[in-house]
Scaffold this active site. Structure first.
Site, PDB file in Angstrom:
ATOM      1  N   GLY A  41       0.823  -1.199   0.000  1.00 12.16           N
ATOM      2  CA  GLY A  41       0.000   0.000   0.000  1.00 12.16           C
ATOM      3  C   GLY A  41       0.859   1.251   0.000  1.00 12.16           C
ATOM      4  O   GLY A  41       1.892   1.307   0.679  1.00 12.16           O
ATOM      5  N   GLY A  43      -0.646   4.625   0.071  1.00 10.41           N
ATOM      6  CA  GLY A  43      -1.334   5.832   0.503  1.00 10.41           C
ATOM      7  C   GLY A  43      -0.471   6.544   1.528  1.00 10.41           C
ATOM      8  O   GLY A  43       0.737   6.297   1.632  1.00 10.41           O
ATOM      9  N   LEU A  44      -1.075   7.425   2.297  1.00  7.41           N
ATOM     10  CA  LEU A  44      -0.267   8.169   3.254  1.00  7.41           C
ATOM     11  C   LEU A  44       0.401   7.259   4.273  1.00  7.41           C
ATOM     12  O   LEU A  44       1.548   7.491   4.665  1.00  7.41           O
ATOM     13  CB  LEU A  44      -1.130   9.211   3.965  1.00  7.41           C
ATOM     14  CG  LEU A  44      -1.491  10.448   3.143  1.00  7.41           C
ATOM     15  CD1 LEU A  44      -2.213  11.462   3.999  1.00  7.41           C
ATOM     16  CD2 LEU A  44      -0.249  11.089   2.538  1.00  7.41           C
ATOM     17  N   ALA A  45      -0.284   6.220   4.724  1.00  5.62           N
ATOM     18  CA  ALA A  45       0.327   5.299   5.681  1.00  5.62           C
ATOM     19  C   ALA A  45       1.498   4.553   5.048  1.00  5.62           C
ATOM     20  O   ALA A  45       2.605   4.519   5.590  1.00  5.62           O
ATOM     21  CB  ALA A  45      -0.713   4.323   6.214  1.00  5.62           C
ATOM     22  N   GLY A  46       1.268   3.948   3.875  1.00  3.47           N
ATOM     23  CA  GLY A  46       2.309   3.157   3.232  1.00  3.47           C
ATOM     24  C   GLY A  46       3.471   3.980   2.739  1.00  3.47           C
ATOM     25  O   GLY A  46       4.636   3.618   2.934  1.00  3.47           O
ATOM     26  N   HIS A 267     -20.746   8.362   5.862  1.00  2.30           N
ATOM     27  CA  HIS A 267     -20.428   9.787   5.777  1.00  2.30           C
ATOM     28  C   HIS A 267     -21.680  10.577   5.411  1.00  2.30           C
ATOM     29  O   HIS A 267     -22.391  10.233   4.472  1.00  2.30           O
ATOM     30  CB  HIS A 267     -19.338  10.024   4.729  1.00  2.30           C
ATOM     31  CG  HIS A 267     -18.631  11.328   4.883  1.00  2.30           C
ATOM     32  ND1 HIS A 267     -19.257  12.538   4.683  1.00  2.30           N
ATOM     33  CD2 HIS A 267     -17.347  11.617   5.232  1.00  2.30           C
ATOM     34  CE1 HIS A 267     -18.395  13.516   4.900  1.00  2.30           C
ATOM     35  NE2 HIS A 267     -17.232  12.988   5.234  1.00  2.30           N
ATOM     36  N   ARG A 331     -20.013  12.576  12.469  1.00 10.94           N
ATOM     37  CA  ARG A 331     -20.578  12.032  11.237  1.00 10.94           C
ATOM     38  C   ARG A 331     -21.717  11.054  11.476  1.00 10.94           C
ATOM     39  O   ARG A 331     -22.703  11.043  10.744  1.00 10.94           O
ATOM     40  CB  ARG A 331     -19.467  11.373  10.420  1.00 10.94           C
ATOM     41  CG  ARG A 331     -18.476  12.373   9.880  1.00 10.94           C
ATOM     42  CD  ARG A 331     -17.288  11.702   9.226  1.00 10.94           C
ATOM     43  NE  ARG A 331     -16.401  12.706   8.646  1.00 10.94           N
ATOM     44  CZ  ARG A 331     -15.270  12.420   8.021  1.00 10.94           C
ATOM     45  NH1 ARG A 331     -14.886  11.155   7.906  1.00 10.94           N
ATOM     46  NH2 ARG A 331     -14.522  13.377   7.529  1.00 10.94           N
ATOM     47  N   GLU A 426      -5.735   2.938   8.061  1.00 10.18           N
ATOM     48  CA  GLU A 426      -7.097   2.416   8.104  1.00 10.18           C
ATOM     49  C   GLU A 426      -7.137   0.898   8.122  1.00 10.18           C
ATOM     50  O   GLU A 426      -8.167   0.311   8.463  1.00 10.18           O
ATOM     51  CB  GLU A 426      -7.896   2.948   6.905  1.00 10.18           C
ATOM     52  CG  GLU A 426      -9.395   2.732   7.009  1.00 10.18           C
ATOM     53  CD  GLU A 426     -10.166   3.260   5.812  1.00 10.18           C
ATOM     54  OE1 GLU A 426     -11.397   3.046   5.765  1.00 10.18           O
ATOM     55  OE2 GLU A 426      -9.555   3.886   4.925  1.00 10.18           O
ATOM     56  N   ARG A 436     -15.155   7.624  13.515  1.00  5.32           N
ATOM     57  CA  ARG A 436     -13.972   8.483  13.340  1.00  5.32           C
ATOM     58  C   ARG A 436     -14.394   9.932  13.160  1.00  5.32           C
ATOM     59  O   ARG A 436     -15.271  10.227  12.352  1.00  5.32           O
ATOM     60  CB  ARG A 436     -13.152   8.041  12.126  1.00  5.32           C
ATOM     61  CG  ARG A 436     -11.959   8.957  11.865  1.00  5.32           C
ATOM     62  CD  ARG A 436     -11.108   8.459  10.727  1.00  5.32           C
ATOM     63  NE  ARG A 436     -11.764   8.511   9.440  1.00  5.32           N
ATOM     64  CZ  ARG A 436     -11.936   9.621   8.710  1.00  5.32           C
ATOM     65  NH1 ARG A 436     -11.539  10.791   9.172  1.00  5.32           N
ATOM     66  NH2 ARG A 436     -12.519   9.553   7.524  1.00  5.32           N
TER      67      ARG A 436
END
Length: 639
Positions: A41, A43-46, A267, A331, A426, A436
């Site tokens: 992954g 994304g921002l984490a990966g 959402h 939310r 996530e 969240r």
């Protein structure tokens, strides 16, 4: 696995992370080059984890199914990223951010993990600023903030309505630097199709080259999953079409517990469904509720144009029901309130399944130019899809499937119940409880990747410096590749009449109807039978054209839908087990007199971690008790 050891440090809440870091074992720079790490992954984490681990000197192999990390779904997080900088001088603090997240998650998350996420949030903002992320600035030059749902301070940093995209570009630039330096090897257009376990430890993955169809073996001393959530299980969701839960599901079937799978966020500000042919929904950022007012006509079935409805005939129902927070309630609260109004006959639009988000007052007060500067690209996106300008007429919005708070169970070190397998962002369950808060996603994913995992993974790898390079010509890799290939062959051989997409769409409707915004025991039990029936039909009547030795997106879809068929049952099992309402998990049997969530802290103040026990066998439930030593358990109220 008999017990869950969360490895939560002792001591005062504010000291836990610092004390824990001081005790974590290290790997010296000379030894890091001997160790391989796989990150799945980007994304921002990966991207943040891979770039940081690469800069530390480890040999990192990073995988994504897109052609570039810049296409990761993190780009869709439009509204902002939280941090407790207190730039607005409104009495914000790390503790307030921590408390807002605990309360917003309806007291179903670990205190220690949530506080740590809040604690590193300021480091995340400083880091992205150094990377060149163009955050909005106030008149004095400081990075600007705006409000978000579930809080009473301004702590959300933003780059117009493109925050996720700009942060992803920053993280990608750091990752590209390490790729150029040779510490990170990038494998794009690869999909992880299985996890390889050797002697009880995660030692690699089986991946499919999505261009050639070639099955590949990749080994490492540790594997990090940063593969996002499984919100596309509803078919129609705000997520990218290719977002899926397959990597986490493969890990679950190899021994990693899956925690709180039924905690799925709906959402409140999605563009409503337009027709039966849609394959996804478009998110309008929660930041819009900072200036937009949500309302419906006071008269049922009112067909007048919204601009023709006078002020005294409008029901600003969030402001009426939740005066302390108004349009900025969390939310889950906003979503259920919209559903309640529409179910009661006050919905608007062609289907009656939408409410208005109105910027008239904000434009009159602040001026159109200011609104354009803050939300211009979001307004343009809405107008292109709907054909109406939000500057002239209110937006129409309705809740949609979005973020998954559930995910792989991890301890304080972000390691799953399978040694050597870590889950971040996530893909894990740890920081958001049952709901969240907006703008805490980018905060958590980046914090995990930049400032938590690089410390905690070294403690595990300290025992691996004497382990030679993991070989891929072993029985475990042979078996995993064989099983993966057999599954591909099975999907291709069915030769039925229905596409994977058609099955996914039908599964999504089952999940939305019976395990969506509202759940009850009767519906959940019915869902189990419907899922079993649909899954049987899937394996008898699926049609996948083409072969496995080529680019075949229908084959990709089929594999993911097959996993969703199984994950859906686990989600329903979890929802049935939790006979309470908390956050986004709303059981009709458990609600207050005014329709709010009614928790059962005596019986359900725990993390539900499910262990795979074999095909055709019900999973085993493990419970991690949640204790609250630093906050007081109380009924959540935003009135």
């Amino acid at each position: 696995m008999n017990t869950l050891d969360a490895k939560i440090p002792e001591g005062p809440l504010a000291d836990k992370w610092a004390n824990h870091k001081a005790k974590l074992r290290l790997v010296n720079p000379a030894n890091r080059k001997k160790i391989d790490i796989i990150v799945v992954g980007t994304g921002l984490a990966g991207s943040s984890a891979a770039s940081t681990l690469g800069e530390l000197g480890y040999n990192v192999k990073v995988f994504c199914y897109q052609d570039s990390p810049r296409r990761a779904h993190s780009v869709a997080a439009q509204g902002g990223i939280n941090a407790a900088k207190n730039y607005k001088n409104d009495n914000d603090s790390v503790y307030r951010l921590f408390y807002d997240m605990i309360k917003g998650g309806d007291f179903r998350a670990r205190e220690a993990n949530v506080y740590r996420a809040a604690e590193v949030s300021n480091l995340v903002i400083d880091h992205y600023t150094a990377l060149g992320v163009p955050f909005a600035r106030d008149y004095g030059g400081l990075i600007d903030n705006r409000s978000f749902g579930g809080v009473q301070v301004s702590r959300t940093f933003y780059a117009k309505g493109q925050t996720g995209q700009q942060c992803q570009i920053g993280a990608y630039s750091a990752l590209s630097r390490q790729i150029n330096n040779g510490t990170v090897t990038m494998y794009s257009r690869r999909e992880m199709i299985d996890l390889v376990v050797v002697d009880g430890k995660a030692r690699g993955i089986i991946a499919r080259n999505l261009i050639t169809g070639e099955i590949e073996r990749h080994s490492a001393h540790a594997v990090v999953l940063a593969t996002g959530g499984y919100g596309t299980i509803y078919y129609l969701s705000t997520l990218a079409l290719n977002s899926n839960g397959s990597a986490a599901w493969k890990a679950y079937k190899k021994g990693a517990c899956f925690a709180n799978p039924s905690f799925v966020q709906i959402h409140p500000t999605s563009i409503p469904v337009l027709n039966d042919h849609q394959c996804k929904l478009t998110l309008m950022s929660e930041s819009l509720r900072n200036d937009g007012r949500v309302w419906v006509p006071k008269q049922k079935g009112d067909t007048r144009k919204p601009t023709d409805i006078p002020e005294d005939e409008r029901d600003y129902y969030l402001e009426r029901r939740y005066p302390a927070f108004g349009n900025l309630v969390p939310r889950d609260v906003a979503s259920r309130a919209a559903k309640e109004r529409c179910d009661a006959g006050f919905g608007v639009g062609p289907t009656g399944l939408s409410v208005y988000l109105d910027f008239r007052d904000a434009i009159n007060k602040k001026g159109r130019k200011t609104i354009e500067e803050n939300y211009g690209n979001l307004f343009e996106m809405y107008e292109k899809i709907i054909g109406e300008s939000p500057y002239e007429t209110p937006m129409r919005i309705y809740p949609a499937g979005h973020y998954t708070m559930g995910g792989l169970w991890v301890d304080y070190n972000l390691m799953t119940t399978l040694p050597g397998l870590f889950a971040i962002g996530e893909a894990n369950f740890s920081d958001h409880g049952a709901n969240r808060l907006g703008a805490s996603s980018l905060m958590q994913t980046s914090g995990d990747g930049y400032f938590i995992l690089p410390y905690t993974i070294s403690d595990y790898l300290a025992d691996e410096i004497k382990t030679p390079k993991i070989q891929t010509n072993t029985p475990e890799f042979d078996e995993a590749e064989k099983a993966a290939q057999e599954r591909i062959n099975k999907l291709l051989s069915i030769k039925g009449t229905e596409t994977a997409t058609s099955f996914h769409k039908r599964l999504g409707k089952i999940m939305w109807d019976y395990c969506g915004m509202v759940r009850n025991e009767e519906g959940l039990k019915k869902a189990l039978g419907l899922i079993d029936k649909l899954r049987d039909e899937f394996w008898k009547n699926l049609r996948v054209p083409g072969t496995g030795e080529e680019l075949n997106q229908e084959l990709e879809k089929a594999g993911r839908v097959a996993d969703f068929m199984e994950l859906a049952k686990l989600l329903v099992y979890d929802a049935l087990n939790r006979k309470e309402s908390c956050g986004a998990h709303f059981r009709e049997e458990s609600q207050t007199d005014n329709g709010e969530t009614k928790r059962d802290d005596a019986n359900f103040a725990y993390v539900a971690a499910w262990e795979f026990k074999g095909e055709g066998t019900e999973p085993q439930l493990h419970k991690e008790s949640l204790t609250f030593d630093f906050v007081k358990l109380q009924q959540r109220s935003y009135k």
